[in-house]
Design a protein around this motif. Structure first.
Motif, mmCIF file in Angstrom:
data_model
loop_
_atom_site.group_PDB
_atom_site.id
_atom_site.type_symbol
_atom_site.label_atom_id
_atom_site.label_comp_id
_atom_site.label_asym_id
_atom_site.label_seq_id
_atom_site.Cartn_x
_atom_site.Cartn_y
_atom_site.Cartn_z
ATOM 1 N N MET B 1 -37.722 14.474 56.184
ATOM 2 C CA MET B 1 -38.631 14.652 55.066
ATOM 3 C C MET B 1 -38.349 13.612 53.985
ATOM 4 O O MET B 1 -37.219 13.312 53.696
ATOM 5 C CB MET B 1 -38.412 16.038 54.468
ATOM 6 C CG MET B 1 -39.229 16.267 53.232
ATOM 7 S SD MET B 1 -38.938 17.879 52.566
ATOM 8 C CE MET B 1 -39.238 18.864 54.012
ATOM 9 N N SER B 2 -39.369 13.096 53.434
ATOM 10 C CA SER B 2 -39.144 12.202 52.297
ATOM 11 C C SER B 2 -40.303 12.338 51.320
ATOM 12 O O SER B 2 -41.373 12.814 51.679
ATOM 13 C CB SER B 2 -39.044 10.761 52.780
ATOM 14 O OG SER B 2 -40.255 10.399 53.404
ATOM 15 N N LEU B 3 -40.084 11.886 50.158
ATOM 16 C CA LEU B 3 -41.134 11.969 49.161
ATOM 17 C C LEU B 3 -42.163 10.886 49.446
ATOM 18 O O LEU B 3 -41.839 9.826 49.956
ATOM 19 C CB LEU B 3 -40.543 11.766 47.774
ATOM 20 C CG LEU B 3 -39.467 12.787 47.399
ATOM 21 C CD1 LEU B 3 -38.924 12.474 46.027
ATOM 22 C CD2 LEU B 3 -40.025 14.186 47.442
ATOM 23 N N THR B 4 -43.397 11.165 49.097
ATOM 24 C CA THR B 4 -44.426 10.186 49.418
ATOM 25 C C THR B 4 -44.313 8.976 48.493
ATOM 26 O O THR B 4 -43.888 9.077 47.353
ATOM 27 C CB THR B 4 -45.836 10.782 49.245
ATOM 28 O OG1 THR B 4 -45.998 11.078 47.864
ATOM 29 C CG2 THR B 4 -46.001 12.041 50.071
ATOM 30 N N TYR B 201 -33.783 19.744 51.938
ATOM 31 C CA TYR B 201 -33.916 20.797 50.931
ATOM 32 C C TYR B 201 -35.315 20.775 50.316
ATOM 33 O O TYR B 201 -35.972 19.737 50.288
ATOM 34 C CB TYR B 201 -32.892 20.605 49.811
ATOM 35 C CG TYR B 201 -31.468 20.864 50.241
ATOM 36 C CD1 TYR B 201 -31.036 22.151 50.524
ATOM 37 C CD2 TYR B 201 -30.552 19.815 50.357
ATOM 38 C CE1 TYR B 201 -29.718 22.392 50.916
ATOM 39 C CE2 TYR B 201 -29.240 20.045 50.740
ATOM 40 C CZ TYR B 201 -28.828 21.343 51.020
ATOM 41 O OH TYR B 201 -27.545 21.577 51.411
ATOM 42 N N ASP B 202 -35.695 21.905 49.771
ATOM 43 C CA ASP B 202 -36.979 22.005 49.092
ATOM 44 C C ASP B 202 -36.869 21.283 47.744
ATOM 45 O O ASP B 202 -36.176 21.767 46.836
ATOM 46 C CB ASP B 202 -37.329 23.491 48.863
ATOM 47 C CG ASP B 202 -38.736 23.668 48.315
ATOM 48 O OD1 ASP B 202 -39.233 22.727 47.661
ATOM 49 O OD2 ASP B 202 -39.319 24.746 48.534
ATOM 50 N N THR B 253 -42.060 21.099 50.967
ATOM 51 C CA THR B 253 -41.222 22.296 51.096
ATOM 52 C C THR B 253 -39.936 21.907 51.817
ATOM 53 O O THR B 253 -39.776 20.761 52.233
ATOM 54 C CB THR B 253 -41.942 23.398 51.903
ATOM 55 O OG1 THR B 253 -42.249 22.866 53.186
ATOM 56 C CG2 THR B 253 -43.199 23.858 51.194
ATOM 57 N N GLY B 254 -39.073 22.862 51.990
ATOM 58 C CA GLY B 254 -37.824 22.571 52.671
ATOM 59 C C GLY B 254 -36.905 23.779 52.620
ATOM 60 O O GLY B 254 -37.306 24.890 52.266
ATOM 61 N N PHE B 255 -35.671 23.525 52.927
ATOM 62 C CA PHE B 255 -34.679 24.587 53.023
ATOM 63 C C PHE B 255 -34.283 25.078 51.628
ATOM 64 O O PHE B 255 -34.007 24.287 50.742
ATOM 65 C CB PHE B 255 -33.449 24.035 53.751
ATOM 66 C CG PHE B 255 -32.337 25.009 53.924
ATOM 67 C CD1 PHE B 255 -32.500 26.151 54.704
ATOM 68 C CD2 PHE B 255 -31.104 24.795 53.314
ATOM 69 C CE1 PHE B 255 -31.452 27.054 54.866
ATOM 70 C CE2 PHE B 255 -30.056 25.689 53.477
ATOM 71 C CZ PHE B 255 -30.239 26.820 54.251
ATOM 72 N N LEU B 256 -34.281 26.401 51.464
ATOM 73 C CA LEU B 256 -33.867 26.984 50.184
ATOM 74 C C LEU B 256 -32.404 27.436 50.232
ATOM 75 O O LEU B 256 -31.644 27.227 49.298
ATOM 76 C CB LEU B 256 -34.728 28.201 49.845
ATOM 77 C CG LEU B 256 -36.088 27.955 49.214
ATOM 78 C CD1 LEU B 256 -36.772 29.282 48.930
ATOM 79 C CD2 LEU B 256 -35.929 27.169 47.916
#
Lengths: 193, 385
Positions: B1-4, B201-202, B253-256
């Motif tokens: 996951m990465s930020l756009t 992570y979220d 979203t991601g792991f909390l």
């Protein structure tokens, strides 16, 4: 001449740093309100270690043994002013209606506000300044140098005013050095007529 | 996951000065630098490391360090998820200090204060703060700060680089953060968010950390923290910070890791709450514990400590609200004996002698060796007379 000038400068600087005056032996009045009798002389420290309305005595130095008197704090008076780094924090204000556990909470806040740890070891009723009061013992681990301190305090609220005496010193060696004498001072404490 | 890329660019456009000063900010493909080598002792950076090494030596012996292997492994694992190769150089210490703070030093020492552990709600929020500190580390902000201070002949301010740690000073509500400039904080925010997102992570939790802290401080006597709190003095204004972090995170979203986090700090909760109460900042404590209790309504300890904060604050309806908290605490699992004592105090204050005596008696039954047992026995005896 140079030496004399230097000496004068040193004396002037020392005078500006801290005022230490010898008190006792004999009857001594603290803050015009609290009279105690002491067998040997103590040093009353009026310098940077001073906190608000309390009076600080020491024998071996304020970072070692520390006997503090609170002579008749009125409703709203602060146990100590807020530290400059936390000037907007809720102040440690005494209230005339405070019960013993609330007063202990104030002292707990005072001793732990620099990150030191405070543990209440014992709390029991006793007489102080001729009034019904209480005594509590505590342990503090001082954050700045991790020295473990033992402490004992006597407290009474009389006519809505706080009379208290706290003695704190490093647990190893120093606390017991003056604790017997401090107990005697607490017993002798009375409100000055 | 990465930020756009769009979001990073949007952020970058809002902070063109930073981009100009720091060179092109390659967003999505930004990579951490290689592991740092120990600098030459004769250099300014070498001196800085040596100073921090000495502090770490003291810290290792400190009684304030929370020496729990499971907690330490957990914190180290989070550091490794965030820091990648730099994990090998990181040493994490949980330190018993009841204020919100974490800091990472140029030699790889990281401190996580217990006040932070109490305040975050899940692993992602903790990762957000640790990621921010790793961001400072990766960008070597403290070294920059040192050089800046030396240039200005203001070496004394260098101690602020490390907050108020060890012998450098103990009063430390919020000191670590105050040392860096706003631009450094913005940069650490960006990197921290990127690291936490990459670790799975979220990222939306980052802005929630600041929103929560701001709400807590706003409840205190100082009011709006962006105007008065030292923590926010050199940080970007918190509304800007919250908005920026929220915008960057977007809908990712991601792991909390809420359950994982709770399990890990469960053994320390009573001590963390007790230290919080000792701060005597009851307005803030009530806001904090209310937030925690809303998420964990079945916890008796949260009810008890909120009740204590209300009882000791004793403002307006505080006593009746405190009583409700204690009553609730005593109905839940693991009711603390101290709640009986508090009920006794309030009942006595309200003139309900029988209730007070009964509550004090139950307290002593449950905690006969309590430090204040002598005091409470005296209370019972006075109530009987």
């Amino acid at each position: 001449m140079k030496k004399l000038a230097l000496s004068l400068v040193v004396v002037a600087l020392l005078a500006g740093c801290a005022g230490v005056v010898k008190v006792g032996p004999g009857e001594t009045v603290v803050g015009n309100k609290l009279a105690v009798t002491i067998d040997t002389a103590w040093n009353q420290f009026n310098g940077a270690g001073q906190q608000g309305p309390s009076t600080l005595w020491t024998v071996d130095g304020i970072t070692v043994d520390n006997l503090r008197f609170y002579a008749g704090l009125k409703d709203g008076d602060l146990l100590a002013p807020n530290a400059p780094q936390a000037k907007d924090a809720r102040p440690l204000a005494f209230k005339a209606a405070m019960r013993p556990d609330e007063i202990v909470a104030l002292y707990q806040g005072l001793y732990s506000r620099d990150g030191s740890s405070f543990t209440l070891d014992k709390m029991e009723p006793t007489e102080f300044v001729g009034s019904k009061g209480f005594r509590f013992q505590y342990t503090v681990v001082r954050k700045v140098d991790e020295v473990k301190l033992s402490g004992v305090a006597w407290v009474a609220v009389r006519d809505g005013q706080l009379y208290a005496m706290t003695y704190t010193a490093p647990r190893l060696g120093f606390f017991t050095r003056h604790s017997v004498q401090v107990e005697q001072i607490a017993k002798s404490a009375r409100v000055k007529a | 996951m990465s930020l756009t890329r769009r979001r990073w660019l949007a952020y970058g456009c809002a902070h063109c000065a930073t981009l100009a000063a720091g060179g092109a900010w390659a967003v999505d493909d930004w990579q951490p630098p290689p592991r740092f080598l120990r600098p030459d002792l004769a250099s300014d950076e070498g001196g800085l490391w040596a100073m921090v090494d000495r502090e770490e030596t003291k810290l290792r012996r400190s009684s304030f360090v929370m020496r729990d292997p499971a907690l330490n492994d957990y914190l180290k694992a989070i550091t490794c998820k965030l820091g990648g190769d730099h994990c090998a150089d990181a040493r994490v210490y949980a330190v018993r200090t009841p204020w919100f703070n974490a800091s990472m030093f140029p030699n790889g020492m990281m401190q996580v204060w217990s006040g932070l552990l109490l305040r975050v709600e899940n692993e992602a929020q903790l990762a957000a703060v640790m990621g921010h500190e790793i961001g400072h580390y990766l960008k070597r902000h403290s070294v920059e700060r040192l050089r800046d201070a030396k240039q200005r002949s203001a070496f004394a301010s260098v101690i602020g680089v490390f907050g108020l740690v060890g012998a450098l000073g103990a009063l430390g509500a919020v000191a670590g953060g105050a040392a860096f400039s706003r631009e450094h904080e913005r940069e650490a925010d960006r990197i921290g968010l990127l690291l936490m997102a990459r670790a799975g992570y979220d990222p939306r939790e980052a802005s929630r950390v600041w929103a929560n802290l701001r709400a807590e401080l706003a409840a205190g006597p100082a009011g709006d923290p962006s105007k008065k709190s030292a923590l926010f003095a050199s940080h970007p204004p918190s509304d800007e910070r919250q908005a920026t972090l929220a915008e960057l995170a977007g809908e990712q979203t991601g792991f909390l890791g809420e359950a994982e986090y709770r399990e890990r700090i469960e053994p320390f909760m009573w001590g963390l709450l007790d230290d919080e109460l000792k701060r005597t900042q009851y307005d803030e404590s009530i806001a904090l514990i209310t937030r925690l209790a809303d998420k964990q309504p079945q916890r008796a300890d949260l009810r008890y400590f909120r009740g204590e904060a209300r009882r000791l604050r004793a403002k307006d309806e505080d006593l009746s609200l405190a009583l409700a908290d204690f009553d609730e605490a005593l109905k839940l699992a693991k009711p603390p004996a101290q709640a009986y004592r508090s009920v006794g105090y309030i009942a006595r204050q309200q003139g309900r002698k029988d209730d007070a005596r009964s509550a004090f008696t139950r307290y002593l039954d449950a905690a006969p060796d309590a430090p204040d047992a002598g005091m409470i026995r005296n209370e019972i005896s006075e109530l009987q007379s």
